[in-house]
Structure formats: structure tokens, C-alpha cells
Design a protein around this motif. Structure first.
Motif, PDB file in Angstrom:
ATOM      1  N   PRO A 123       7.655   5.047   7.715  1.00 31.27           N
ATOM      2  CA  PRO A 123       6.443   5.273   6.917  1.00 31.27           C
ATOM      3  C   PRO A 123       5.767   3.937   6.594  1.00 31.27           C
ATOM      4  N   GLU A 124       4.436   3.934   6.609  1.00 30.08           N
ATOM      5  CA  GLU A 124       3.719   2.694   6.302  1.00 30.08           C
ATOM      6  C   GLU A 124       4.131   2.133   4.953  1.00 30.08           C
ATOM      7  N   ALA A 125       4.316   3.027   3.961  1.00 26.58           N
ATOM      8  CA  ALA A 125       4.662   2.566   2.605  1.00 26.58           C
ATOM      9  C   ALA A 125       5.941   1.726   2.612  1.00 26.58           C
ATOM     10  N   HIS A 137      -1.026  -3.762   4.019  1.00 27.11           N
ATOM     11  CA  HIS A 137      -1.076  -2.466   4.709  1.00 27.11           C
ATOM     12  C   HIS A 137      -0.822  -2.648   6.198  1.00 27.11           C
ATOM     13  N   ALA A 138      -0.600  -1.514   6.877  1.00 24.26           N
ATOM     14  CA  ALA A 138      -0.664  -1.462   8.335  1.00 24.26           C
ATOM     15  C   ALA A 138      -1.558  -0.278   8.676  1.00 24.26           C
ATOM     16  N   ASP A 139      -2.206  -0.350   9.831  1.00 21.93           N
ATOM     17  CA  ASP A 139      -3.246   0.626  10.137  1.00 21.93           C
ATOM     18  C   ASP A 139      -2.737   1.713  11.084  1.00 21.93           C
ATOM     19  N   GLY A 172       0.804  -1.222   0.000  1.00 20.04           N
ATOM     20  CA  GLY A 172       0.000   0.000   0.000  1.00 20.04           C
ATOM     21  C   GLY A 172       0.834   1.268   0.000  1.00 20.04           C
ATOM     22  N   HIS A 173       0.271   2.304  -0.643  1.00 19.67           N
ATOM     23  CA  HIS A 173       0.829   3.660  -0.631  1.00 19.67           C
ATOM     24  C   HIS A 173       2.152   3.741  -1.399  1.00 19.67           C
ATOM     25  N   ASP A 174       2.809   4.903  -1.243  1.00 19.97           N
ATOM     26  CA  ASP A 174       4.112   5.128  -1.888  1.00 19.97           C
ATOM     27  C   ASP A 174       4.754   6.280  -1.137  1.00 19.97           C
TER      28      ASP A 174
HETATM   29 ZN   LIG Z   1      -2.474   1.732   4.409  1.00 18.65          ZN
END
Ligand SMILES: [Zn+2]
Length: 240
Positions: free
Chosen positions: A69-71, A125-127, A34-36
Motif C-alpha cells: 500500500p502507498e501509505a 507520496h508515490a503516484d 501520505g494517506h493511512d
Molecule cells: Zn498519495
């Protein structure tokens, strides 16, 4: 029901043939970290033909203690899942291999899975939560919507149940269960079974610290690999 002997033999032969052709053309799993590096605040319709639009990517959360960062976390785990699955004989396509640009958005992610004719579109993902005590693993899957997800609803729900069980067992975080989502663009545009695993909460100090370690990233990856293989009807013992 007992099959007549001759019919039983035919069914058995067909099964052997089918597994033979499966071996020749291994299934594809599309991994979607997820994300970038950057959010993408442009909007896109939440499903084909919809007048409801959502931003492409709000950018994800980050570790409350580690600042990760989650990404970055999502990609680290995804690359580990890729190597585990490939080692187990599954073809893997990833929606990105670096954290270095503007997020492509969720329609584009779903289209990668559709074009690959993925057996599973596995979104990693992580929340995050405003409450630092909130923790645990949960898995999202598409709600039933005629014309959008009616063709993938049952398989996605089954994948969610299997992968959630394996991920909870692998990480040892609390089991926050499954959640149906009618509003996820990446689900509504998907033509292949799709789930989104929230491995843990990066806003919870314990889970952030753990997910920042290579050992827990590997645990997360093994759980996702085992879940994917079981969903594909293969032995999860291949996730090594
Ligand atoms: Zn996410």
C-alpha cells in the motif's frame, strides 16, 4: 555593491548572531507520509472560506507487483527521513508514525505543520496511473492564490525545485518535473512552505519493485533529506 567597511562588519556580526540563535533553536521540518490504512471519504473545503469541497483522502495507490500500500511505503521513507534529519540537527514532527487508522485528512495535516511553525512541510507520496508505462519522480507545489498561498508560493516553489533535483539524483528515476496545484487542500490550508513529492509510480513494475526495497527507500530518504537541508540553507552532507 561594496559595503563600507564598518557597515560590512555590522552585517557580518548580525549574520553570526542570527546563525547562533538558529543553532539554539533548530528549524522544524514537518514530514507528512501520505494517506493511512483507511481512506476518509468525508469532505472538507479546499481552502479557507471555500465552498468547493473535496474528499479528505481517497486512500492512495498500491504496488502493481508487490501489492505494497502507498501509505506503508510513504511511512517507511518518512521514518528514514526523520532519522536522517534529526541526525543533521533538524527538529522533525510527523503527521503520523503508524499505518493503522483512518486518514486524518488534509486540513488536519496542514494544521500540524502550521502549529509547528515548520520551515518546510514535506509531504511524501508515490503516484499511480492507469498506464503502467508511466513512471518517474515529480514534485507538486501550491499555485498562487491570494489569501491562501500568496505568502508561501515563492518559498514553496523554490523548495520544490531543490527537492525534486535531489530526489531525481538519489532515485535515478526519470525527471517528471514540477507541477503547480491550485486544488490541493493540504497546500491551500498551509501557512508554511509546502511541497508534495511523488517519489515514483507504484503502478510501474520497475519503480514498484525498486521502491519496495530498503535500499531504494533509503535512497529516497537521502534525496528528501538533502533537498530539505539545502532548502534550509544547510549543508546536505549531513544526510548520512
Ligand atoms: Zn498519495
Amino acid at each position: 555593491m561594496r559595503l563600507p567597511r564598518v557597515l560590512g562588519a555590522c552585517v557580518l556580526a548580525a549574520a553570526v548572531l542570527a546563525s547562533g540563535s538558529d543553532a539554539a533553536r533548530p528549524p522544524v521540518v514537518v514530514l507528512d507520509p501520505g494517506h493511512d490504512e483507511y481512506a476518509n471519504l468525508a469532505t472538507e473545503p479546499i481552502g479557507p472560506g471555500s465552498s468547493t469541497r473535496k474528499i479528505k483522502d481517497g486512500g492512495g495507490t498500491s504496488g502493481v507487483v508487490t501489492g505494497t500500500p502507498e501509505a506503508v511505503l510513504n511511512l517507511r521513507v518518512a521514518l528514514r527521513v526523520r532519522s536522517l534529519l534529526e541526525h543533521a540537527g533538524v527538529r522533525v514532527v510527523t503527521t503520523r508514525t503508524a499505518t493503522a487508522g483512518r486518514s486524518i485528512g488534509n486540513i488536519a495535516r496542514a494544521q500540524i505543520a502550521n502549529r509547528a511553525h515548520a520551515a518546510l512541510f514535506l509531504r511524501i507520496h508515490a503516484d499511480g496511473s492507469a498506464n503502467p508505462a508511466t513512471r518517474g519522480t515529480h514534485t507538486l507545489y501550491p499555485a498562487f492564490h491570494r489569501g491562501w498561498t500568496d505568502d508561501i508560493f515563492v518559498a514553496s516553489k523554490r523548495a520544490a525545485r531543490i527537492v525534486q533535483g535531489e530526489e531525481v539524483r538519489a532515485l535515478g528515476f526519470p525527471d517528471d518535473g514540477l507541477q503547480q496545484r491550485p486544488d490541493y487542500t493540504g497546500f491551500n490550508w498551509s501557512n508554511v512552505p509546502a511541497i508534495l513529492v511523488e517519489m515514483g509510480f507504484m503502478t510501474n513494475p520497475t519503480e514498484d519493485r525498486r521502491l519496495a526495497t530498503a535500499a531504494y527507500q533509503q535512497r529516497a530518504a537521502v534525496g528528501l533529506c538533502r533537498g530539505a537541508l539545502r532548502f534550509l540553507g544547510r549543508s546536505p552532507g549531513g544526510c548520512r
